[in-house]
Design a protein around this motif. Structure first.
Motif, mmCIF file in Angstrom:
data_model
loop_
_atom_site.group_PDB
_atom_site.id
_atom_site.type_symbol
_atom_site.label_atom_id
_atom_site.label_comp_id
_atom_site.label_asym_id
_atom_site.label_seq_id
_atom_site.Cartn_x
_atom_site.Cartn_y
_atom_site.Cartn_z
ATOM 1 N N THR A 32 -9.752 -13.883 -17.452
ATOM 2 C CA THR A 32 -11.097 -14.416 -17.530
ATOM 3 C C THR A 32 -11.338 -15.774 -16.861
ATOM 4 O O THR A 32 -10.347 -16.544 -16.498
ATOM 5 C CB THR A 32 -11.635 -14.777 -19.127
ATOM 6 O OG1 THR A 32 -10.393 -15.728 -19.233
ATOM 7 C CG2 THR A 32 -11.516 -13.451 -19.963
ATOM 8 N N ILE A 33 -12.754 -16.089 -16.171
ATOM 9 C CA ILE A 33 -12.896 -17.054 -15.509
ATOM 10 C C ILE A 33 -13.171 -18.220 -16.462
ATOM 11 O O ILE A 33 -13.927 -18.091 -17.434
ATOM 12 C CB ILE A 33 -14.233 -16.539 -14.784
ATOM 13 C CG1 ILE A 33 -14.092 -15.702 -13.655
ATOM 14 C CG2 ILE A 33 -14.694 -17.904 -13.902
ATOM 15 C CD1 ILE A 33 -13.072 -15.838 -12.539
ATOM 16 N N ASP A 72 -20.850 -11.881 -13.996
ATOM 17 C CA ASP A 72 -19.555 -11.874 -14.245
ATOM 18 C C ASP A 72 -18.719 -12.226 -12.893
ATOM 19 O O ASP A 72 -18.756 -11.771 -11.896
ATOM 20 C CB ASP A 72 -19.060 -10.561 -14.636
ATOM 21 C CG ASP A 72 -17.542 -10.842 -15.115
ATOM 22 O OD1 ASP A 72 -16.821 -11.881 -15.096
ATOM 23 O OD2 ASP A 72 -16.883 -9.669 -15.314
ATOM 24 N N LYS A 119 -9.021 -18.916 -12.902
ATOM 25 C CA LYS A 119 -8.944 -17.987 -14.116
ATOM 26 C C LYS A 119 -7.753 -18.201 -14.845
ATOM 27 O O LYS A 119 -6.729 -18.688 -14.675
ATOM 28 C CB LYS A 119 -8.350 -16.461 -13.317
ATOM 29 C CG LYS A 119 -9.495 -15.707 -12.748
ATOM 30 C CD LYS A 119 -9.180 -14.434 -12.043
ATOM 31 C CE LYS A 119 -10.322 -13.501 -11.581
ATOM 32 N NZ LYS A 119 -10.064 -12.290 -11.059
ATOM 33 N N SER A 154 -15.611 -12.686 -12.531
ATOM 34 C CA SER A 154 -14.201 -12.522 -12.545
ATOM 35 C C SER A 154 -13.674 -11.457 -11.293
ATOM 36 O O SER A 154 -12.621 -11.518 -10.551
ATOM 37 C CB SER A 154 -13.744 -11.723 -13.744
ATOM 38 O OG SER A 154 -14.745 -10.730 -14.194
#
Length: 668
Positions: free
Chosen positions: A78-79, A227, A72, A229
C-alpha cells in the motif's frame, strides 16, 4: 566525556544538514547547504535560491532530493501518505509573456533521458508522453496553453500521471476564509506556496496554492480520488523539472519540505528574490545623461534599419508563422549541432536539398535538420506546407517536427532523429541488413495507422501525396513513421480538395490524380497499395529493364496470382521465414488498393481492419486483366462483400464499374 562529545558532534551535523533527521523527510529553508542532485541548466545561487531555468539559456533544468524515498509498505504494497510544500516564483523578462512552467514530480530516476524542453517541461517527449511505463506523478504549474495536451488555459495547475495531459486541472487561484475564489497569475513574479498531500487510506490527492504570506487555505484548489499504487514504485525520487522556450523566463524555488506518513514541516526564513529591474538610478543619471544624444541617434538609426530590413525581407516572418509556428530554433544552435553542416553529418540528399544529423547543445537531443536548397523545386510553398501541417500533428507513426529556422534565403526544418534511417535502405541495392517479415508487417501496420490518423482523426484531412518506402523512417525500435510532408495538403472535413497540380512519384500516382490534379485520401490509398507491394516484394513499383519494357510491379503480382501462386512475388531476401497467410493478405490488399476507380478502393479505416484480421479480405476473383491494364468484373464477388460490410465499415458502393481507364496511367 566520550558520550558528551558524540552528542555535540551529532548536534553539529544536524545544524548543517539540509534536511530534517526524520526518515523519508527533509526541509530546505533555502538551498545554501542543500545537497541536491541537479542537471540541465539548474543551479543554486549564492543567496540560497534554487534556479531551475534562467533567461539566458533555452533548455531544461531538474533538481532532485538525492536520496530515494520509500513510498510503499513492503509487507502489503500500500502507498504511504505523503505531504510536501514548496515556495516558487516565475519571472519573465517580458511581463505577461512567459516561457513554459514547472512541475513537482515523483519519478523512478533522477536523470530524465530523452526529455524535451519547451512544452514538454523537461519531462517527456512525443514518443513516451502518456506511456504507462513512465511511473511518474506530477503537479504542474503551467503558463503556456498547449492544445495537444488538452490544457484548459495558459495559467493553470494540473495533476499529471505518466504524461502532460492532466487528469485534473483548474485555473490558478485559491479560496479565502469566506470561500471566495481569488485568481492568481503564476508568472506575476511574486512568491507563492504550494501544498501537495496524498492520504493513503482514502486515496485522496489535494493540491492547494496561495500567495506566500496568506497561509494555507482550508479548501484545496484541486482534489482527486486516485490510487497511486500502480503508479509509484517501492522507492522513488522527488524533485522539480522546468523548461523554457523562446521567451526568457526564470523559475525559482525558495524552499521545500517533504514528509511521508505525516505533515511536511512549515517553511521559514526563506531567501529573498532579486528585485525586478535594476537599482542603478543614480548610475543612470551619472553615466546615462551625457549619452542621451547618442542613444537617441542609435534608436533612430535602428528604427530606419528595421524598417528597411522589414520591407526587404518581409517574408522572414509571415502571417502563417504567427498562426501556426512551432518552436523556432536559432541558426547558431543548428550550426553548432550539425558541426557546421559538414558532409560527415549528411544523412541524405534529394530534390528538396540535404538532411543532416545533429546533436543539440546543452540538451544533447539528437535531431535531423532538413536544409532546403536555394535551387529546390519545393521552395517556400512546400516549406510552408510542412510547417503548417506536420507542426500540429502528434502521432506515434508520424515523424515529429520539433521546429524550424529561417535565415535569409535558407529554410531549415528540425525533426526528431530517427536512428534506423529510411525503410528503402533495407529493401534495395543489396542491403547489408534486411528486415524479416515480422518487422516489415509492423512497419506496414504503423504506416496504415498514421495514414488513418491523417485522413480521419486530425482537425483537418491531411493528404500526404508522396507515400513510399523512402519517406517512411524507422526509429530505434524499427517502428514505421511517415515523414516528408513537403507535398502534403490539408482541407476541412466535408469539403473538397482544390489543388489541381500533379505532384508525387511515378509508380505511386493514382490515375484520377494524374487526370484532375486533385489529391484525396483515396489517392493516398492508391499510393499505400503500391507501398504494400513494394515492402512485400522488395521491388520498386516501376523497374526499368534492358529491353525497355519496364516491369510494372502491380501487373507482375497480379500475374503471379493469376497463375495460382501469388507468393511467388515475395521478396527473395525473406527466404521461407514468413507467415504465408499474412504475406498473401498484404499482397492481395495491395492489389485492392490499386483499383483504378477510387470509389472501389478501401479506406484506411478498412485497411486497418483487414490488417488486424477484424474483417476478412474478399477473394481476388473480383480482379481481371485486360489489354488496358488491371480492371474489375461487374459481378466478381467484391460487390457482395462491399454490400455485406457497408453498414459496419461505412464502405460506399455507388455503382458497378465497367472496364476502367488503365491502371498504369497513374504510374508511367
Amino acid at each position: 566525556m566520550f558520550f558528551n562529545l558524540v552528542i555535540l558532534v551529532a548536534l553539529f551535523l544536524v545544524g548543517f544538514a539540509p534536511a530534517s533527521s526524520e526518515v523519508d523527510a527533509f526541509t530546505y529553508n533555502g538551498f545554501q547547504l542543500g545537497n541536491l542532485s541537479l542537471d540541465g541548466i539548474a543551479n543554486v545561487k549564492s543567496s540560497g535560491l534554487l534556479l531551475l531555468t534562467d533567461s539566458e539559456t533555452q533548455g531544461q533544468g531538474h533538481a532532485f532530493y538525492p536520496n530515494l524515498i520509500h513510498f510503499k509498505n513492503s509487507t502489503n504494497g500500500t502507498i504511504f501518505s505523503f505531504s510536501t510544500t514548496f515556495v516558487f516564483a516565475i519571472r519573465s523578462d517580458y511581463g505577461i509573456l512567459s516561457g513554459h512552467g514547472l512541475v513537482f514530480i515523483i519519478a523512478p530516476q533522477r536523470r530524465i533521458e530523452g526529455a524535451l524542453a519547451y512544452h514538454y517541461l523537461g519531462l517527456f517527449n512525443s514518443t513516451n508522453n502518456g506511456d504507462r511505463s513512465n511511473h511518474v506523478f506530477g503537479v504542474e504549474l503551467d503558463t503556456i496553453y498547449s492544445e495537444e495536451f488538452g490544457d484548459i488555459n495558459d495559467n493553470h495547475v494540473g495533476i499529471d500521471i505518466n504524461g502532460l495531459r492532466s487528469v485534473a486541472a483548474e485555473k490558478a487561484g485559491y479560496f479565502d476564509d469566506t470561500d471566495l475564489f481569488n485568481n492568481l497569475t503564476l508568472i506575476s513574479g511574486q512568491p507563492m506556496q504550494v501544498w501537495v498531500e496524498y492520504d493513503g487510506s482514502t486515496q485522496q490527492i489535494n493540491v492547494t496554492v496561495a500567495p506566500l504570506h496568506v497561509g494555507k487555505p482550508v479548501r484545496p484548489l484541486l482534489s482527486l480520488k486516485c490510487d497511486l499504487s500502480p503508479i509509484l514504485d517501492q522507492t522513488m525520487y522527488v524533485g522539480f523539472s522546468s523548461s523554457t522556450g523562446s521567451v526568457p523566463t526564470h523559475h525559482y524555488i525558495l524552499g521545500w519540505s517533504f514528509k511521508t506518513n505525516g505533515k511536511a514541516q512549515e517553511l521559514s526564513q526563506l531567501p529573498i528574490l532579486p528585485r525586478f529591474g535594476h537599482k542603478g538610478t543614480s548610475r543612470f543619471v551619472k553615466i546615462g545623461l551625457p549619452l542621451i544624444s547618442l542613444v537617441l541617434l542609435i534608436v533612430a538609426t535602428s528604427m530606419v534599419v528595421y524598417y528597411v530590413r522589414r520591407k526587404k525581407y518581409e517574408e522572414l516572418l509571415e502571417d502563417w508563422e504567427r498562426e501556426y509556428r512551432p518552436q523556432r530554433f536559432k541558426y547558431k544552435d543548428l550550426y553548432t549541432a550539425t558541426k557546421g553542416f559538414r558532409e560527415k553529418e549528411l544523412l541524405g540528399a534529394g530534390g528538396f536539398g540535404k538532411v543532416y544529423k545533429g546533436v543539440m547543445p546543452i540538451t544533447n537531443l539528437e535531431i535531423a535538420v532538413k536544409k532546403i536548397s536555394h535551387e529546390s523545386k519545393q521552395g517556400m510553398k512546400e516549406f510552408v506546407s510542412e510547417i503548417v501541417i506536420i507542426g500540429s500533428i502528434q502521432h506515434r507513426n508520424v515523424v515529429p517536427l520539433l521546429g524550424y529556422c529561417r535565415r535569409k534565403g535558407e529554410l531549415l526544418l528540425v525533426y526528431e532523429y530517427m536512428s534506423s534511417g529510411s525503410l528503402d535502405k533495407y529493401l534495395y541495392d543489396r542491403p547489408r541488413v534486411t528486415l524479416n517479415w515480422t518487422q516489415r508487417f509492423k512497419v506496414i501496420r504503423g504506416v496504415a495507422s498514421g495514414l488513418f490518423f491523417l485522413h480521419e482523426e486530425c482537425d483537418h484531412i491531411v493528404v500526404h501525396r508522396d507515400i513510399k518506402a523512402s519517406n517512411v523512417l524507422l526509429d530505434g525500435e524499427l517502428n514505421g513513421r511517415l515523414g516528408d510532408f513537403g507535398l502534403a495538403r490539408l482541407y476541412s472535413h466535408g469539403t473538397n480538395p482544390q489543388s489541381t497540380r500533379v505532384v508525387g512519384t511515378l509508380g505511386y500516382l493514382a490515375p484520377e490524380h494524374t487526370r484532375t490534379g486533385r489529391a484525396t485520401p483515396s489517392s493516398d490509398v492508391f499510393s499505400f497499395g503500391a507501398f504494400l507491394l513494394e515492402v512485400a516484394c522488395g521491388r520498386r513499383p516501376i523497374e526499368p529493364r534492358k529491353d525497355d519494357d519496364d516491369l510494372i510491379l502491380v501487373d507482375w503480382v497480379y500475374s503471379c496470382w493469376n497463375r495460382g501462386n501469388i507468393l511467388e512475388a515475395v521478396d527473395p531476401n525473406l527466404g521461407v521465414d514468413f507467415v504465408p497467410g499474412q504475406v498473401e493478405l498484404v499482397l492481395s490488399l495491395g492489389l485492392f488498393c490499386s483499383r483504378p476507380d477510387p470509389s472501389f478502393r478501401p479506406t484506411m479505416r478498412q485497411n486497418l481492419l483487414f490488417l488486424d484480421g477484424v474483417v476478412a479480405l474478399p477473394e481476388l476473383s473480383a480482379l481481371s486483366a485486360s489489354s488496358s491494364g488491371l480492371t474489375f468484373d461487374d459481378h466478381g464477388g467484391f460487390d457482395d462483400f462491399v454490400n455485406s460490410y457497408s453498414s459496419s465499415l461505412g464502405y460506399t458502393h455507388s455503382r458497378s464499374p465497367s472496364v476502367t481507364d488503365s491502371f498504369l496511367s497513374g504510374g508511367r
